[in-house]
Scaffold this active site. Structure first.
Site, PDB file in Angstrom:
ATOM      1  N   LYS A  94      14.816   0.350   5.103  1.00 17.26           N
ATOM      2  CA  LYS A  94      13.782   1.284   3.860  1.00 17.26           C
ATOM      3  C   LYS A  94      14.217   2.707   3.483  1.00 17.26           C
ATOM      4  CE  LYS A  94      11.757   1.342   0.402  1.00 17.26           C
ATOM      5  NZ  LYS A  94      12.763   1.690  -1.398  1.00 17.26           N
ATOM      6  N   THR A  98       5.791   0.801   2.317  1.00 17.15           N
ATOM      7  CA  THR A  98       7.542   1.555   3.275  1.00 17.15           C
ATOM      8  C   THR A  98       6.438   2.200   3.552  1.00 17.15           C
ATOM      9  OG1 THR A  98       8.771   1.715   0.821  1.00 17.15           O
ATOM     10  CG2 THR A  98       9.164   3.042   2.630  1.00 17.15           C
ATOM     11  N   LYS A 109       7.645  11.043   0.524  1.00 14.36           N
ATOM     12  CA  LYS A 109       7.129  10.355   1.237  1.00 14.36           C
ATOM     13  C   LYS A 109       8.181   9.908   1.925  1.00 14.36           C
ATOM     14  CE  LYS A 109       5.689   6.616   1.449  1.00 14.36           C
ATOM     15  NZ  LYS A 109       5.250   4.986   1.442  1.00 14.36           N
ATOM     16  N   LEU A 164       0.439  -0.852   0.087  1.00 13.13           N
ATOM     17  CA  LEU A 164       0.322  -0.065  -0.098  1.00 13.13           C
ATOM     18  C   LEU A 164       1.031   1.584   0.340  1.00 13.13           C
ATOM     19  CD1 LEU A 164      -2.368  -1.749   3.005  1.00 13.13           C
ATOM     20  CD2 LEU A 164      -2.975  -0.782   0.086  1.00 13.13           C
ATOM     21  N   PRO A 165       0.051   2.300   0.002  1.00 15.78           N
ATOM     22  CA  PRO A 165       1.125   3.647  -0.758  1.00 15.78           C
ATOM     23  C   PRO A 165       1.735   4.009   1.078  1.00 15.78           C
ATOM     24  CG  PRO A 165      -0.851   3.964  -1.649  1.00 15.78           C
ATOM     25  CD  PRO A 165      -1.825   2.786  -1.051  1.00 15.78           C
TER      26      PRO A 165
HETATM   27  P1  NAD Z   1       1.273   2.422  -6.028  1.00 16.62           P
HETATM   28  O1  NAD Z   1       0.264   4.089  -5.889  1.00 16.62           O
HETATM   29  O2  NAD Z   1       1.417   2.306  -7.461  1.00 16.62           O
HETATM   30  O3  NAD Z   1       0.212   1.272  -5.432  1.00 16.62           O
HETATM   31  C1  NAD Z   1      -0.463   1.475  -4.541  1.00 16.62           C
HETATM   32  C2  NAD Z   1      -1.431   0.278  -4.289  1.00 16.62           C
HETATM   33  O4  NAD Z   1      -2.643   0.733  -2.851  1.00 16.62           O
HETATM   34  C3  NAD Z   1      -2.682   1.433  -5.287  1.00 16.62           C
HETATM   35  O5  NAD Z   1      -2.801   0.790  -6.420  1.00 16.62           O
HETATM   36  C4  NAD Z   1      -3.743   2.103  -4.846  1.00 16.62           C
HETATM   37  O6  NAD Z   1      -5.078   2.099  -5.138  1.00 16.62           O
HETATM   38  C5  NAD Z   1      -3.691   0.723  -3.823  1.00 16.62           C
HETATM   39  N1  NAD Z   1      -4.349   1.158  -2.318  1.00 16.62           N
HETATM   40  C6  NAD Z   1      -4.645   2.300  -1.742  1.00 16.62           C
HETATM   41  N2  NAD Z   1      -5.072   2.225  -0.834  1.00 16.62           N
HETATM   42  C7  NAD Z   1      -5.714   0.779  -0.870  1.00 16.62           C
HETATM   43  C8  NAD Z   1      -7.084   0.384   0.074  1.00 16.62           C
HETATM   44  N3  NAD Z   1      -7.292   0.864   1.300  1.00 16.62           N
HETATM   45  N4  NAD Z   1      -7.411  -1.175  -0.092  1.00 16.62           N
HETATM   46  C9  NAD Z   1      -6.954  -1.589  -1.093  1.00 16.62           C
HETATM   47  N5  NAD Z   1      -5.455  -0.381  -2.097  1.00 16.62           N
HETATM   48  C10 NAD Z   1      -5.557   0.516  -2.143  1.00 16.62           C
HETATM   49  O7  NAD Z   1       2.265   2.409  -4.780  1.00 16.62           O
HETATM   50  P2  NAD Z   1       4.065   1.707  -5.932  1.00 16.62           P
HETATM   51  O8  NAD Z   1       4.417   2.557  -6.340  1.00 16.62           O
HETATM   52  O9  NAD Z   1       2.996   0.372  -5.672  1.00 16.62           O
HETATM   53  O10 NAD Z   1       4.574   1.864  -4.003  1.00 16.62           O
HETATM   54  C11 NAD Z   1       4.023   0.964  -2.929  1.00 16.62           C
HETATM   55  C12 NAD Z   1       4.802   0.864  -1.851  1.00 16.62           C
HETATM   56  O11 NAD Z   1       5.956   0.308  -1.627  1.00 16.62           O
HETATM   57  C13 NAD Z   1       4.942   2.212  -1.165  1.00 16.62           C
HETATM   58  O12 NAD Z   1       4.702   2.832  -0.038  1.00 16.62           O
HETATM   59  C14 NAD Z   1       5.858   2.981  -1.791  1.00 16.62           C
HETATM   60  O13 NAD Z   1       7.243   3.934  -1.363  1.00 16.62           O
HETATM   61  C15 NAD Z   1       6.851   0.912  -2.134  1.00 16.62           C
HETATM   62  N6  NAD Z   1       7.388   1.019  -2.649  1.00 16.62           N
HETATM   63  C16 NAD Z   1       7.643   1.548  -4.294  1.00 16.62           C
HETATM   64  C17 NAD Z   1       8.908   1.260  -4.918  1.00 16.62           C
HETATM   65  C18 NAD Z   1       8.271   1.707  -6.433  1.00 16.62           C
HETATM   66  O14 NAD Z   1       9.684   1.280  -7.521  1.00 16.62           O
HETATM   67  N7  NAD Z   1       7.217   2.150  -7.171  1.00 16.62           N
HETATM   68  C19 NAD Z   1      10.225   0.680  -4.749  1.00 16.62           C
HETATM   69  C20 NAD Z   1      10.159   0.831  -3.353  1.00 16.62           C
HETATM   70  C21 NAD Z   1       9.200   0.780  -2.518  1.00 16.62           C
END
Ligand code: NAD
Length: 299
Positions: free
Chosen positions: A171, A96, A246, A65-66
């Site tokens: 992280k 994260t 963030k 999740l975000p």
């Molecule tokens: P993203 O915004 O693409 O994905 C998050 C998903 O969660 C979205 O599809 C959103 O609709 C869903 N969501 C939000 N609230 C929800 C709820 N209540 N119930 C169900 N689904 C819900 O973000 P991301 O890039 O996939 O990143 C996710 C996490 O991983 C974050 O914490 C980010 O910091 C971390 N992260 C991302 C990356 C990257 O390269 N994208 C790398 C390492 C870590």
């Protein structure tokens, strides 16, 4: 084969869930957005109508999740995952988030008799697709032993960092160092450009020299040298600038609370704040290149 509930099928969650399906696990997913649920179905997964429905379907529950508020909302309360998960299920949060939320949710899980790991990742969407992520994991050793084989289906390096919250600590330190190095790489490529040195030449030299780093070698913010990098697709994320901001804020909060000096981390947080304030939070974090470029002056 394990039965897995997967909640949060965004840029990272969708390819991670796809790798679990490839490894022959049964995956029931949920996201508040419909499109990724349809894609999960096309790959052989099952779409749930809610987070708790997905969670109740799994012996393992994974969330991606975000940020902290979404993690609290999904896990806690009478209609949260902790209240509705299967007896004996292992909960793994890969988002994260702040260390405090990670510890609070793990404590609530423990109170309900459920084991929980914080298992944030490094490696970006490229690593998520390739199944080569690094997982940094906090939680009890016995929970880690249960989760490790599942995490191996999505990652190459799985490290038990310590008790609850230790994964998140690793992280935020990682991402603060990444942001600082990314900005440094941008400045180097812009300076070279101003001095008439082609980006490819700089990359050929520096990617095997002392400035070599992941931001340059694997994710070069200047279009050209690394074809798979977001810089070659208009800085489409990838890992968004908003998510990097963030994480930098999380690092700054932890720095303030612990008294650790993070002067470059603070500067990086300020620059990402300007990028996001400029309306570019949805771009990949390597789009800080555009900000570095636009900050330049004519000689
Ligand atoms: P993203 O915004 O693409 O994905 C998050 C998903 O969660 C979205 O599809 C959103 O609709 C869903 N969501 C939000 N609230 C929800 C709820 N209540 N119930 C169900 N689904 C819900 O973000 P991301 O890039 O996939 O990143 C996710 C996490 O991983 C974050 O914490 C980010 O910091 C971390 N992260 C991302 C990356 C990257 O390269 N994208 C790398 C390492 C870590």
């Amino acid at each position: 084969m394990a039965t897995i509930g997967f909640i949060g099928l965004g840029n990272m969650g969708a390819p991670m869930a796809a790798n679990l399906l490839k490894a022959q696990h049964r995956v029931t997913g949920y996201d508040i957005v419909a499109a990724p649920l349809k894609m999960l179905g096309e790959k052989g997964g099952h779409a749930a109508a809610s987070a708790v429905e997905a969670a109740a379907a799994g012996d393992i529950v994974i969330t991606m999740l975000p940020a902290g508020p979404q993690v609290r909302a999904v896990y806690l309360g009478p209609d949260g995952i902790i209240a509705r998960a299967k007896k004996g299920a292992l909960l793994i949060d890969c988002s994260t988030i702040d260390v405090e939320t990670a510890r609070l949710v793990a404590a609530a899980a423990a109170e309900a008799g459920l084991a929980m790991l914080d298992a944030p990742v490094s490696g970006g969407t490229i690593g998520a697709e390739a199944g080569t992520l690094t997982f940094m994991v906090g939680g009890e050793a016995s929970a880690f032993a249960r989760g490790e084989p599942i995490l191996k289906n999505m990652g190459r390096t799985i490290v038990h960092a310590g008790p609850s919250g230790a994964g998140q600590t690793a992280k935020i330190c990682n991402n603060m160092m990444l942001a600082v190095s990314m900005i440094g790489v941008c400045e180097g490529f812009v300076l070279a450009e101003k001095l008439g040195l082609p980006a490819q030449t700089l990359w050929d030299i520096c990617s095997t020299s002392t400035s070599s780093c992941w931001a340059m070698n694997n994710y070069c913010p200047m279009p050209g040298p690394v074809p798979a990098a977001p810089s070659n697709r208009g800085y489409a994320a990838g890992f968004t600038a908003a998510n990097m901001l963030k994480d930098l804020r999380l690092a700054q909060a932890a720095s303030g609370a612990s008294g650790a000096p993070t002067l470059m981390g603070a500067a990086a947080a300020n620059l990402y704040q300007l990028l996001v304030d400029g309306g570019h939070g949805g771009l990949d974090f390597s789009a800080i290149m555009q900000f570095v470029r636009s900050a330049g002056t004519k000689p």
